[in-house]
Design an enzyme around this catalytic site. Structure first.
Site, short mmCIF file in Angstrom:
data_model
loop_
_atom_site.label_atom_id
_atom_site.label_comp_id
_atom_site.label_asym_id
_atom_site.label_seq_id
_atom_site.Cartn_x
_atom_site.Cartn_y
_atom_site.Cartn_z
N ASP A 275 -9.23 5.49 -0.05
CA ASP A 275 -7.91 4.88 -0.24
C ASP A 275 -7.64 4.79 -1.74
O ASP A 275 -8.15 3.89 -2.41
CB ASP A 275 -7.93 3.48 0.41
N HIS A 369 -7.99 -0.43 6.46
CA HIS A 369 -8.07 -1.89 6.33
C HIS A 369 -9.20 -2.28 7.26
O HIS A 369 -8.99 -2.54 8.44
CB HIS A 369 -6.76 -2.56 6.72
N TYR A 416 6.13 -3.83 -9.17
CA TYR A 416 7.27 -3.14 -8.54
C TYR A 416 8.54 -3.82 -9.03
O TYR A 416 8.78 -4.99 -8.71
CB TYR A 416 7.13 -3.22 -7.01
N1 GLY Z 1 -3.10 2.67 1.69
C1 GLY Z 1 -3.11 1.41 2.27
C2 GLY Z 1 -3.47 0.38 1.31
O1 GLY Z 1 -3.57 0.65 0.14
O2 GLY Z 1 -3.76 -0.72 1.66
MN MN Z 2 -5.59 -0.07 -0.09
MN MN Z 3 -3.83 2.62 -0.62
#
Ligand code: GLY
Ligand code: MN
Ligand code: MN
Length: 465
Positions: A275, A369, A416
């Site tokens: 990720d 997650h 953001y």
């Molecule tokens: N890509 C999902 C997150 O960063 O939590």
């Molecule tokens: Mn993530």
């Molecule tokens: Mn992510």
């Protein structure tokens, strides 16, 4: 069928689980169902993570039954030449004990007939609560069959227990095989990010129109080229203002010269996720305001990484991030001191959340997650209540998890900036996140995703190349 590890690894995990079921306990665990996409087409199949953790078996239509004495029974799809011609190879129950190291294996068609007999004489039934639609009803039906035979001497279990509890704890700390797989997944994903960055700069240099899907295709190409089965989650490729939409997906947005691109994408390799997020200038050169915000997010990530080590709390990296971001937002004029007060006020009232509204990380493993309690189990009974300053909800704060070597988490601060009154215009529509994957070690953490750089100069250098 290829196991990514030896059968003994899965047998050892099953033995560790069995020891927690009690001598007369029994665990029941189906793999994931196949999901219809439309008509006679299914979505690409993905096994259930718990099931895979205990078996390494990736076929659909399979169940594991593990008893407290350490015995495992597998139910799986039977050999069927007609179906195998259409759908592919099946291991079948005859070959399963030798291949998977289970004690017994039967056809899935025997599941309903055999379960009452397997449940008879057990005290506690363990299955994953609220994860498989209809499982509770199925277990209930089998228990009803056992109870129907009590006059014939059957003994019906009288406790239902959530199998997610022990399995989540086991999965939270990754063993050597898991860490090695995750290192490789992160390495593949890092290479994919580099390729997407370089493609963006090259196409713009060549005067071509760049769309988000061009960069998404580059990611997918690299994932598959390196043996990854699929992306671990829907890739985010967000050009310009799209980066301010947290769950944006790679779409057809134009990647414009002078704007930033945020890519949050990671591959899944042999059941394990990576990720990674990188934010980079589409043309390879940060502008002044882009660089100022980027350097702030990077500094906050460095503070979070320094706070990630065995013995720290899960929330420590987040708290470290927030301190740096909050100060930076004041310094850059995104937050007005005259309105929001001091650094302490910004943190206490969460005034930073206009620009930073998510947590700094999450567990990472088979699921992006990943499972695992964020509360320290021994301290779960202690909590304080507070009113959330933004939503007004009553929130219970329990002591956060104490990090241990082998836990894996992401470190992913961001900013953001949506256009609004009082927000300096040079920062409007800039969205930045920097996300790395960290294995907790005794002294600190190992960042396994740094095959793609984060420093401004290094990103600019690789995009020139
Ligand atoms: N890509 C999902 C997150 O960063 O939590
Ligand atoms: Mn993530
Ligand atoms: Mn992510």
């Amino acid at each position: 069928m290829n196991l990514s590890a030896t059968p003994s690894l899965y047998a050892e995990r099953r033995a560790r689980l069995a020891a927690q079921l009690g001598p007369k306990g029994i665990a029941i665990l189906p793999t994931a169902p196949e999901q219809q996409r439309n008509r006679d087409g299914d979505f690409l199949y993905r096994h259930d993570s718990y099931f895979y953790y205990l078996s390494g078996f990736t076929e659909p239509k399979a169940w594991l039954v593990i008893t407290g004495d350490g015995k495992t029974t597998l139910f799986c799809a039977p050999k069927d030449m007609e179906r195998e011609i259409w759908d592919g190879y099946r291991l079948g129950p005859d070959a399963a004990p030798a291949q998977l190291g289970v004690d017994a294996a039967y056809s899935i068609t025997e599941l309903a007939a055999q379960m009452p007999g397997l449940l008879d004489g057990r005290d506690a039934v363990w299955y994953p609560f609220a994860t498989h639609k209809g499982l509770e009803t199925q277990v209930d039906g089998w228990l009803g069959s056992v109870r129907g035979r009590v006059r014939l001497g059957a003994l019906c279990p009288d406790q239902l227990r959530d199998l997610c509890g022990p399995l989540d704890e086991m999965r939270l700390v990754k063993d050597g095989h898991e860490q090695a797989t995750m290192r490789r997944a992160a390495q593949i994903s890092a290479g994919a990010h580099i390729r997407a960055m370089q493609l963006s700069a090259r196409m713009l240099r060549d005067g071509q129109e760049v769309r988000e899907y061009h960069l998404d295709a580059e990611l997918l190409h690299e994932f598959r080229r390196q043996g990854s089965q699929y992306p671990a989650y829907g890739s985010i490729v967000a050009a310009g203002a799209n980066a301010c939409v947290l769950h944006y997906r790679a779409d057809a947005g134009r990647v414009a010269d002078g704007e930033l691109v945020l890519i949050d994408a990671g591959c899944e390799l042999d059941g394990y996720a990576s990720d990674i997020t990188r934010t980079f200038p589409a043309n390879g050169k940060f502008s002044g305001p882009q660089r100022a915000l980027y350097e702030l997010v990077l500094a906050s990530q460095e503070a979070a990484i320094a706070a990630t080590h065995a013995g720290a709390r899960f929330t420590d990296p987040h708290d470290a991030t927030v301190k740096v971001l909050a100060q930076g937002l004041l310094d850059l004029g995104l937050l007005d001191k005259n309105k929001v007060g001091t650094l302490a006020d910004v943190i206490e009232k969460r005034a930073y959340s206009t620009f930073y509204m998510h947590r700094t990380g999450h567990w990472l493993g088979m699921d992006v997650h990943d499972c695992g309690s964020y509360v320290e189990p021994a301290e779960a009974g202690r909590f304080t209540e507070r009113k959330d300053p933004l939503s007004g909800d009553t929130v219970k704060d329990r002591p956060s998890r104490i990090l241990q070597a082998g836990m894996v988490l992401t470190v992913e601060p961001g900013l953001y900036v949506r256009p609004a009154d009082g927000v300096p215009v040079q920062f409007h529509n800039i969205g930045i996140r920097i996300e790395d994957d960290a294995i907790v070690t005794a002294a600190g953490c190992e960042l396994i995703s740094r095959g793609v750089p984060v420093a401004v100069d290094e990103i600019e250098a690789l995009m020139r190349g």
